[in-house]
Design a protein around this motif. Sequence first.
Motif, PDB file in Angstrom:
ATOM      1  N   ASP A   1      14.330  -6.636 -16.546  1.00 42.74           N
ATOM      2  CA  ASP A   1      14.386  -7.505 -15.357  1.00 42.74           C
ATOM      3  C   ASP A   1      13.112  -8.342 -15.238  1.00 42.74           C
ATOM      4  O   ASP A   1      13.172  -9.535 -14.921  1.00 42.74           O
ATOM      5  N   LYS A   2      11.957  -7.713 -15.506  1.00 49.62           N
ATOM      6  CA  LYS A   2      10.680  -8.422 -15.402  1.00 49.62           C
ATOM      7  C   LYS A   2      10.610  -9.541 -16.439  1.00 49.62           C
ATOM      8  O   LYS A   2      10.216 -10.674 -16.128  1.00 49.62           O
ATOM      9  N   LEU A   3      10.996  -9.231 -17.675  1.00 50.91           N
ATOM     10  CA  LEU A   3      10.971 -10.247 -18.731  1.00 50.91           C
ATOM     11  C   LEU A   3      11.945 -11.382 -18.431  1.00 50.91           C
ATOM     12  O   LEU A   3      11.649 -12.547 -18.701  1.00 50.91           O
ATOM     13  N   GLN A   4      13.100 -11.041 -17.852  1.00 57.37           N
ATOM     14  CA  GLN A   4      14.075 -12.084 -17.545  1.00 57.37           C
ATOM     15  C   GLN A   4      13.545 -13.049 -16.489  1.00 57.37           C
ATOM     16  O   GLN A   4      13.718 -14.266 -16.608  1.00 57.37           O
ATOM     17  N   ARG A   5      12.863 -12.516 -15.486  1.00 60.19           N
ATOM     18  CA  ARG A   5      12.285 -13.392 -14.459  1.00 60.19           C
ATOM     19  C   ARG A   5      11.207 -14.290 -15.073  1.00 60.19           C
ATOM     20  O   ARG A   5      11.106 -15.472 -14.723  1.00 60.19           O
ATOM     21  N   THR A   6      10.420 -13.724 -15.994  1.00 54.00           N
ATOM     22  CA  THR A   6       9.386 -14.516 -16.667  1.00 54.00           C
ATOM     23  C   THR A   6      10.023 -15.608 -17.517  1.00 54.00           C
ATOM     24  O   THR A   6       9.574 -16.759 -17.523  1.00 54.00           O
ATOM     25  N   LEU A   7      11.086 -15.262 -18.245  1.00 55.42           N
ATOM     26  CA  LEU A   7      11.785 -16.244 -19.077  1.00 55.42           C
ATOM     27  C   LEU A   7      12.407 -17.349 -18.225  1.00 55.42           C
ATOM     28  O   LEU A   7      12.360 -18.528 -18.600  1.00 55.42           O
ATOM     29  N   ASP A   8      12.986 -16.979 -17.098  1.00 54.96           N
ATOM     30  CA  ASP A   8      13.586 -17.980 -16.205  1.00 54.96           C
ATOM     31  C   ASP A   8      12.532 -18.975 -15.732  1.00 54.96           C
ATOM     32  O   ASP A   8      12.776 -20.185 -15.682  1.00 54.96           O
ATOM     33  N   ARG A   9      11.344 -18.448 -15.399  1.00 59.97           N
ATOM     34  CA  ARG A   9      10.264 -19.318 -14.937  1.00 59.97           C
ATOM     35  C   ARG A   9       9.761 -20.206 -16.079  1.00 59.97           C
ATOM     36  O   ARG A   9       9.503 -21.403 -15.880  1.00 59.97           O
ATOM     37  N   LEU A  10       9.654 -19.640 -17.281  1.00 59.63           N
ATOM     38  CA  LEU A  10       9.236 -20.420 -18.440  1.00 59.63           C
ATOM     39  C   LEU A  10      10.247 -21.517 -18.758  1.00 59.63           C
ATOM     40  O   LEU A  10       9.871 -22.645 -19.076  1.00 59.63           O
TER      41      LEU A  10
ATOM     42  N   VAL B   1       8.888 -25.347 -18.914  1.00 59.79           N
ATOM     43  CA  VAL B   1       8.833 -26.115 -20.172  1.00 59.79           C
ATOM     44  C   VAL B   1      10.054 -27.020 -20.337  1.00 59.79           C
ATOM     45  O   VAL B   1      10.069 -27.882 -21.220  1.00 59.79           O
ATOM     46  N   GLY B   2      11.070 -26.835 -19.490  1.00 53.32           N
ATOM     47  CA  GLY B   2      12.260 -27.678 -19.568  1.00 53.32           C
ATOM     48  C   GLY B   2      13.062 -27.464 -20.839  1.00 53.32           C
ATOM     49  O   GLY B   2      13.515 -28.417 -21.476  1.00 53.32           O
ATOM     50  N   ALA B   3      13.220 -26.192 -21.232  1.00 51.67           N
ATOM     51  CA  ALA B   3      13.943 -25.857 -22.459  1.00 51.67           C
ATOM     52  C   ALA B   3      14.486 -24.440 -22.356  1.00 51.67           C
ATOM     53  O   ALA B   3      13.975 -23.629 -21.568  1.00 51.67           O
ATOM     54  N   ALA B   4      15.527 -24.159 -23.133  1.00 47.09           N
ATOM     55  CA  ALA B   4      15.989 -22.779 -23.249  1.00 47.09           C
ATOM     56  C   ALA B   4      14.897 -21.971 -23.952  1.00 47.09           C
ATOM     57  O   ALA B   4      14.269 -22.459 -24.884  1.00 47.09           O
ATOM     58  N   VAL B   5      14.654 -20.731 -23.488  1.00 44.70           N
ATOM     59  CA  VAL B   5      13.605 -19.899 -24.084  1.00 44.70           C
ATOM     60  C   VAL B   5      14.185 -18.541 -24.483  1.00 44.70           C
ATOM     61  O   VAL B   5      15.159 -18.068 -23.899  1.00 44.70           O
ATOM     62  N   TYR B   6      13.546 -17.917 -25.470  1.00 46.85           N
ATOM     63  CA  TYR B   6      14.076 -16.705 -26.083  1.00 46.85           C
ATOM     64  C   TYR B   6      12.955 -15.721 -26.390  1.00 46.85           C
ATOM     65  O   TYR B   6      11.842 -16.119 -26.723  1.00 46.85           O
ATOM     66  N   ILE B   7      13.261 -14.422 -26.315  1.00 47.98           N
ATOM     67  CA  ILE B   7      12.400 -13.386 -26.863  1.00 47.98           C
ATOM     68  C   ILE B   7      13.139 -12.795 -28.061  1.00 47.98           C
ATOM     69  O   ILE B   7      14.329 -12.478 -27.977  1.00 47.98           O
TER      70      ILE B   7
ATOM     71  N   SER C   1      20.255 -22.798 -19.134  1.00 49.39           N
ATOM     72  CA  SER C   1      20.895 -23.374 -17.948  1.00 49.39           C
ATOM     73  C   SER C   1      21.744 -24.540 -18.432  1.00 49.39           C
ATOM     74  O   SER C   1      21.637 -24.950 -19.593  1.00 49.39           O
ATOM     75  N   PRO C   2      22.603 -25.100 -17.563  1.00 50.98           N
ATOM     76  CA  PRO C   2      23.382 -26.279 -17.983  1.00 50.98           C
ATOM     77  C   PRO C   2      22.504 -27.427 -18.461  1.00 50.98           C
ATOM     78  O   PRO C   2      22.869 -28.153 -19.390  1.00 50.98           O
ATOM     79  N   ALA C   3      21.311 -27.553 -17.874  1.00 50.64           N
ATOM     80  CA  ALA C   3      20.406 -28.641 -18.265  1.00 50.64           C
ATOM     81  C   ALA C   3      19.594 -28.299 -19.505  1.00 50.64           C
ATOM     82  O   ALA C   3      19.085 -29.181 -20.190  1.00 50.64           O
ATOM     83  N   THR C   4      19.472 -26.987 -19.795  1.00 55.95           N
ATOM     84  CA  THR C   4      18.704 -26.527 -20.962  1.00 55.95           C
ATOM     85  C   THR C   4      19.561 -25.528 -21.742  1.00 55.95           C
ATOM     86  O   THR C   4      19.317 -24.318 -21.689  1.00 55.95           O
ATOM     87  N   PRO C   5      20.580 -26.003 -22.455  1.00 53.69           N
ATOM     88  CA  PRO C   5      21.508 -25.092 -23.140  1.00 53.69           C
ATOM     89  C   PRO C   5      20.856 -24.358 -24.306  1.00 53.69           C
ATOM     90  O   PRO C   5      19.965 -24.883 -24.966  1.00 53.69           O
TER      91      PRO C   5
ATOM     92  N   LEU D   1      11.525 -21.535 -28.034  1.00 58.36           N
ATOM     93  CA  LEU D   1      12.267 -22.483 -27.200  1.00 58.36           C
ATOM     94  C   LEU D   1      13.100 -23.386 -28.090  1.00 58.36           C
ATOM     95  O   LEU D   1      12.818 -23.545 -29.282  1.00 58.36           O
ATOM     96  N   SER D   2      14.130 -23.970 -27.515  1.00 57.08           N
ATOM     97  CA  SER D   2      14.957 -24.932 -28.259  1.00 57.08           C
ATOM     98  C   SER D   2      15.219 -26.150 -27.392  1.00 57.08           C
ATOM     99  O   SER D   2      15.292 -26.056 -26.159  1.00 57.08           O
ATOM    100  N   LEU D   3      15.347 -27.303 -28.060  1.00 53.97           N
ATOM    101  CA  LEU D   3      15.606 -28.571 -27.382  1.00 53.97           C
ATOM    102  C   LEU D   3      16.626 -29.376 -28.182  1.00 53.97           C
ATOM    103  O   LEU D   3      16.650 -29.301 -29.417  1.00 53.97           O
ATOM    104  N   PRO D   4      17.444 -30.170 -27.508  1.00 54.54           N
ATOM    105  CA  PRO D   4      18.287 -31.131 -28.234  1.00 54.54           C
ATOM    106  C   PRO D   4      17.387 -32.116 -28.970  1.00 54.54           C
ATOM    107  O   PRO D   4      16.280 -32.426 -28.511  1.00 54.54           O
ATOM    108  N   VAL D   5      17.847 -32.609 -30.124  1.00 52.42           N
ATOM    109  CA  VAL D   5      16.995 -33.453 -30.958  1.00 52.42           C
ATOM    110  C   VAL D   5      16.540 -34.720 -30.234  1.00 52.42           C
ATOM    111  O   VAL D   5      15.452 -35.243 -30.516  1.00 52.42           O
TER     112      VAL D   5
END
Length: 252
Positions: free
Chosen positions: A89-98, A102-108, A124-128, A222-226
């Motif tokens: 839960d703690k890591l998920q909240r940190t990832l959500d904030r990250l 950063v405006g990107a999907a993030v992963y551990i 998120s829909p804006a950061t798939p 993190l990942s971003l559309p090209v």
Amino acid sequence: MALQHKPSAPHHSAQDALRALEAVARHSSGITDSEITRQTGLDRERLSPLLRMLRREGYVEQTTDGAYVTGDALARLGSAHGREEALRDKLQRTLDRLRDSVGAAVYISRYVDGEVSVTQYADSPATPKVNEWVDFRVSAHATAVGKSLLTQLDHAGRRDHLARHKMARLTSHTITSDRLLLSRLESQPPSVPVLDLQEYAVGTVCAAVPITAGSAVGCLALSLPVEHAHRLRRAADELNRNAAPVLLSLAI
């Protein structure tokens, strides 16, 4: 498998934050920042941002007289009962904030029993998130996540992984030469994010930074559309700068 990374800035920040947190934990009735400085050797300039992070993460709280005491987040992670759920839960909240910062999907991701495993992510829909069209376990040679994890293994560990997983060409940018890949992994500075520029999937760029806690090999990515590739390096640097809370959660 031996690790070969020198500690990066986020690792130093997490280590220093852990020292400050341990000082707070030793004083159940509270401790001042001056006393934390004296006990840890961390000067005020270094300590102030660490205490801000510890407060934001819920590991410490400040009393009305300005002293620091341990917070609820530390109590939850320090409990033997339900620790795994509390950590997740703690890591998920940190990832959500990250993700939002950063405006990107993030992963551990972790390297467990010789395999790449993405353990948590925030999108998120804006950061798939990336469409896993080829299993991440067999495509480490083509992903920022995989390459970041492989850089943290010794040469024998890298060779063992590549011997078990054929380096398939996933896009026109994919490296399929084990000699070339091993050379690049060998020369990768630990403080510089590993990049994937459409090597795994056309239309997607990624970056990853190491988050090794103890003997466990891991990374934050993190990942971003090209079409947002121009933001990749700046986003990767921000991800790297903000990796300390993830490391801290894993170390507690």
